[in-house]
Design an enzyme around this catalytic site. Structure first.
Site, short mmCIF file in Angstrom:
data_model
loop_
_atom_site.label_atom_id
_atom_site.label_comp_id
_atom_site.label_asym_id
_atom_site.label_seq_id
_atom_site.Cartn_x
_atom_site.Cartn_y
_atom_site.Cartn_z
N GLU A 148 0.26 16.29 -106.54
CA GLU A 148 -0.20 15.36 -107.25
C GLU A 148 -1.48 14.57 -105.91
O GLU A 148 -0.58 14.34 -105.83
CB GLU A 148 0.31 14.42 -108.08
CG GLU A 148 -0.08 13.25 -108.96
CD GLU A 148 0.58 12.38 -109.65
OE1 GLU A 148 -0.02 11.34 -110.16
OE2 GLU A 148 1.61 12.69 -109.80
N GLY A 288 7.42 8.48 -102.79
CA GLY A 288 8.50 7.68 -102.99
C GLY A 288 9.05 9.12 -104.05
O GLY A 288 10.13 9.39 -103.40
N ALA A 289 8.31 9.39 -104.65
CA ALA A 289 9.55 10.60 -105.56
C ALA A 289 8.29 11.27 -106.71
O ALA A 289 7.15 10.39 -106.85
CB ALA A 289 10.34 9.93 -106.52
N GLU A 291 7.95 14.21 -110.24
CA GLU A 291 7.93 14.68 -111.37
C GLU A 291 8.38 15.64 -111.01
O GLU A 291 7.88 16.50 -112.39
CB GLU A 291 8.02 13.70 -112.19
CG GLU A 291 6.48 13.82 -112.60
CD GLU A 291 5.09 13.13 -112.11
OE1 GLU A 291 4.18 12.89 -112.36
OE2 GLU A 291 5.82 12.29 -111.33
N ASN A 292 7.65 16.78 -110.17
CA ASN A 292 6.96 18.11 -110.73
C ASN A 292 8.37 18.52 -111.49
O ASN A 292 9.76 18.63 -111.50
CB ASN A 292 7.87 18.92 -110.03
CG ASN A 292 6.73 17.91 -108.50
OD1 ASN A 292 5.70 17.92 -108.00
ND2 ASN A 292 7.67 18.07 -107.23
N HIS A 324 13.49 7.01 -113.81
CA HIS A 324 11.72 7.39 -113.84
C HIS A 324 11.19 9.27 -113.76
O HIS A 324 10.74 9.33 -114.04
CB HIS A 324 11.13 5.99 -112.58
CG HIS A 324 9.75 6.46 -113.04
ND1 HIS A 324 8.96 5.40 -113.45
CD2 HIS A 324 8.81 7.15 -112.52
CE1 HIS A 324 7.78 5.47 -113.35
NE2 HIS A 324 7.46 6.90 -112.55
N GLU A 325 11.94 9.40 -113.15
CA GLU A 325 11.20 10.39 -112.24
C GLU A 325 11.62 11.82 -113.66
O GLU A 325 10.84 12.66 -114.19
CB GLU A 325 11.01 11.51 -111.12
CG GLU A 325 11.15 10.60 -109.89
CD GLU A 325 9.67 9.71 -109.81
OE1 GLU A 325 8.41 10.69 -110.62
OE2 GLU A 325 9.57 9.36 -109.42
N GLU A 347 2.03 6.71 -116.27
CA GLU A 347 2.93 6.12 -115.28
C GLU A 347 3.14 5.13 -115.86
O GLU A 347 4.54 4.60 -116.04
CB GLU A 347 1.88 5.99 -113.98
CG GLU A 347 1.72 6.59 -113.32
CD GLU A 347 2.86 7.43 -112.51
OE1 GLU A 347 4.53 7.25 -112.80
OE2 GLU A 347 2.93 8.79 -112.38
#
Length: 749
Positions: A148, A288-289, A291-292, A324-325, A347
């Site tokens: 992303e 940060g992270a 979400e794949n 969140h992820e 988001e």
């Protein structure tokens, strides 16, 4: 994706190549939302083979294309591709002649492709040289991906855009000694050994997804494992992978993941949809992270925690980011965004969901305060500056600069306002319809609002202005009380300052929660009691509106914008006497903190002016008494600590026309000392009561107790009050500390 750095990872300007006849750009050329057109071709499935070798990686991609009936131009097909070395290309098993395709620095163009076909492309990429950390890269001895927003085009030639969804099958081959762990999206189908000390793993993701959700990790990583039983009885295998030295720091992240999975089932009825869920924590992940699908990749900061190094805020932060992820699995993955202009669709909605999760796990009021502080300290400033942009922007030059507090946090507030307008029941009905209608599709912010309107029957057309207009509306409030008729009138007007490219704004649809408070007074004891609160939701849709309340016996005290029901600014309209009363007695706990916050700012500003003009600084006694009542009535220890925590000096500086930092610091110190002396007995008693809290527990109750204890310590150890005793208190606190939160508090004091 959460907490993406806004000033790093600057990549060369790219061409999104959204199919034929769509948004083209060269360096520094803007892309416009109005120019969106669908891709001329779509993809049914893709099979990927990664052969990881020292120095280079060979990627073989077999992709099945078919014409998109929503498009009219099939004369050519543009596939995105950057920094790729093409080894071979074939169409339906036949080598493609060079006159049927062209390659440039932005991608590969096929001339006159058939209606449906399978394209086999073999490319060589160089992960070791990929310093941009976009696509597939090797760092710290591990292979890792970040796709992303436009990273997949650095892996193979593809339609690298969020509205093209396909099922992925991924086979990874690598040296079995150097890369024991081979991970990708979906379910593990098979694994085994090959010749020359190599091995393989094959993964299949049955859920169609855009390329930005693709992930691959290969390395020598250790893991902790657990299971989660869904409400339907499915057993999900959970793994968190990290370096072996950090394996004992993953327990909190695992616990947070299981809490998030259960919460999503209970609150939204959403179950996890694969056989396994994996998290990889690496030091060299520059976001940060991410979400794949089924394989979240995190920077270690948002996964690893131990009592020796992590504070309570670190634990709360990890819990929130893990959630969140995970929540992206539905709000972002199963339903994704049509184009990057719609980024807040996934988001903003997911930030709203993780905020609600954190509120349920900890103190709901403190969570709301923290969320509002991010808006006031960061997003409002962005809205007021040259970089102001709507939640759904109309244009961009570099997509990687899109990840802003406006898109994320203001986007979450927009979702929260919809929930307020509809109410919990209709909002949940709208969410259910959203997943039912758009599962496995790429949609827009308008689609989300429209489905909420469809589910509730509420007209939200004007509300959509929150997505298209930048800026923070400013509200002015007027009160009118007619004692004879018993009519109380509140008149509210709104105005939004000009923004770049948006000089004039139409009125927003603003939900304003209010409370009409009625008090009784005991003349003998001099006490005030809140007798009744009438709660109302005002929906401001015009530049100025009048709201009337009749048949009241006495003029009520107005508690305005309760729980910060809209991301707006409110000009002061109430006298201090009313604010002190609200600060002490309002039954909306957010507003009670908010009034304390406002009054503290006013007191510090007044002391600053006194010092500036050589006058003796005086702290209003009514303020001290209201503050005393406010905290002594408060059962939520975390909220009590928050009320006693002064605004930061940078925030205070923003409230002043002329800033003199040394004078401001002196003023803050004077007010803090005055508060400490006035509340001294209460501070000492509260500190002792909280002192024996479980120093190892990270439960919400234990963390709240620590926060209040350490807040009291900060006041009791202020220099110039009882210095010798304060020093001994701090040293004792430090010696008895068993967690980083207490250590940090002692050293700070």
């Amino acid at each position: 994706m959460k907490y993406k750095p806004l000033s790093t990872n600057k990549m060369t300007t790219k061409d999104p190549a959204h199919g034929n006849g769509t948004m083209k750009k060269t360096k520094h050329q803007a892309i416009f939302r109005k120019d969106y057109t669908p891709s001329s071709y779509l993809i049914e499935n893709i099979s990927l083979l990664f052969q990881l070798n020292p120095g280079s990686t060979t990627v073989t991609a077999e992709t099945t294309f078919y014409r998109n009936q929503k498009s009219n131009d099939f004369s050519s097909l543009v596939l995105d591709g950057e920094m790729l070395h093409l080894e071979s290309i074939s169409l339906d098993g036949r080598t493609l002649q060079e006159n049927l395709y062209t390659i440039d620095s932005k991608g590969l163009t096929l001339q006159r492709p058939p209606e449906a076909f399978t394209l086999r492309i073999v490319t060589t990429i160089y992960p070791e040289k990929n310093s941009a950390l976009s696509g597939l890269y090797r760092s710290g001895g591990n292979y890792c991906t970040q796709c992303e927003a436009e990273g997949f085009r650095r892996i193979t030639y593809y339609l690298d855009r969020p509205d093209v969804l396909a099922t992925f099958t991924t086979r990874i081959e690598a040296d079995s000694d150097d890369y024991k762990i081979l991970l990708s999206n979906g379910n593990l189908k098979q694994k085994g050994t090959l010749n020359n000390k190599r091995h393989f793993a094959e993964w299949h993701d049955p859920h169609p997804k855009p390329s930005y959700l693709f992930a691959l990790v290969a390395g020598n990583l250790s893991s902790i494992t657990d299971t989660f039983i869904t409400k339907s009885g499915n057993c999900v295998s959970l793994q968190i992978y990290t370096e072996n030295k950090n394996r004992n720091k993953c327990d909190h992240a695992m616990s947070s993941l299981k809490k998030a999975m259960r919460w999503d089932e209970e609150v939204y009825g959403l179950e996890y949809d694969l056989d396994n869920y994996m998290i990889v924590a690496v030091d060299d992940f520059n976001m940060g992270a991410m979400e794949n699908k089924g394989l979240n990749i995190f920077n270690s900061k948002y996964v690893l925690a131990s009592h020796e190094t992590a504070t309570d805020q670190d634990y709360i932060g990890i819990e929130g980011v893990i959630a969140h992820e995970y929540f992206h699995n539905w709000t972002g993955n199963r339903v994704t965004c049509r184009d990057w202009f719609q980024l807040s669709l996934k988001e903003g909605l997911t930030v709203f969901r993780d905020q609600e999760f954190s509120a349920d796990m900890n103190s709901r009021t403190v969570q709301r305060i923290d969320d509002v502080n991010i808006l006031r300290n960061n997003q409002f400033r962005e809205d007021a500056g040259p970089m102001a942009h709507p939640v759904r922007p109309d244009a961009y030059v570099e997509v990687n600069n899109f990840y802003t507090v406006t898109v994320y946090n203001k986007g979450a507030e927009v979702v929260r306002m919809i929930e307020r307008i509809l109410g919990n029941t209709l909002f949940r009905k709208g969410m259910d319809l959203y997943f039912e209608k758009y599962d496995n599709q790429a949609v827009t912010c308008d689609d989300f609002v429209d489905v909420m309107a469809e589910a509730s029957g509420v007209d939200l057309n004007q509300f959509k202005l929150w997505y298209s207009q930048a800026g923070t509306p400013v509200l002015e409030v007027e009160e009118l009380w007619d004692k004879e008729s018993g009519e109380y009138v509140v008149t509210v007007s709104q105005k939004c300052p000009p923004s770049p490219k948006q000089q004039k704004k139409s009125p927003f649809h603003i939900p304003i929660e209010i409370g009409l408070l009625e008090f009784s007074k005991n003349a003998i004891e001099g006490t005030v009691t809140l007798e009744k609160t009438t709660r109302k939701l005002l929906e401001l849709k015009k530049s100025k509106e009048r709201f009337s309340f009749k048949n009241l016996k006495n003029k009520p005290l107005l508690s305005f914008l309760r729980n910060f029901s809209a991301p707006v600014k409110v000009r002061k309209f109430q006298p201090k006497s009313e604010l002190f009363l609200l600060m002490a007695h309002d039954d909306d706990l957010f507003n009670r903190w908010n009034y304390a916050h406002q009054l503290t700012v006013d007191v510090i500003k007044n002391v600053t002016l006194s010092l500036k003009f050589g006058k003796k600084p005086i702290v209003d006694k009514d303020y001290l008494e209201a503050l005393s009542v406010c905290i002594q009535k408060q059962e939520d220890m975390a909220l009590c600590a928050k009320i006693l925590t002064f605004p930061s000096e940078p925030y205070l500086a923003q409230q002043m026309k002329v800033v003199e930092p040394e004078l401001l610091h002196r003023s803050v110190t004077i007010v803090k000392k005055t508060v400490a002396i006035f509340l001294w007995n209460w501070l000492e008693d509260t500190y002792r009561q909280c002192y024996d809290a479980d120093r190892h527990s990270i439960s919400a109750a234990a963390m709240a107790q620590r926060s209040l204890k350490n807040c009291c310590l900060a006041y009791l150890s202020l220099p110039g009050i009882e210095d010798s005793a304060a020093q001994q208190l701090c040293l004792k606190h430090l010696r008895m500390s068993r967690n980083m939160t207490d250590v940090f508090a002692a050293l700070s004091a």
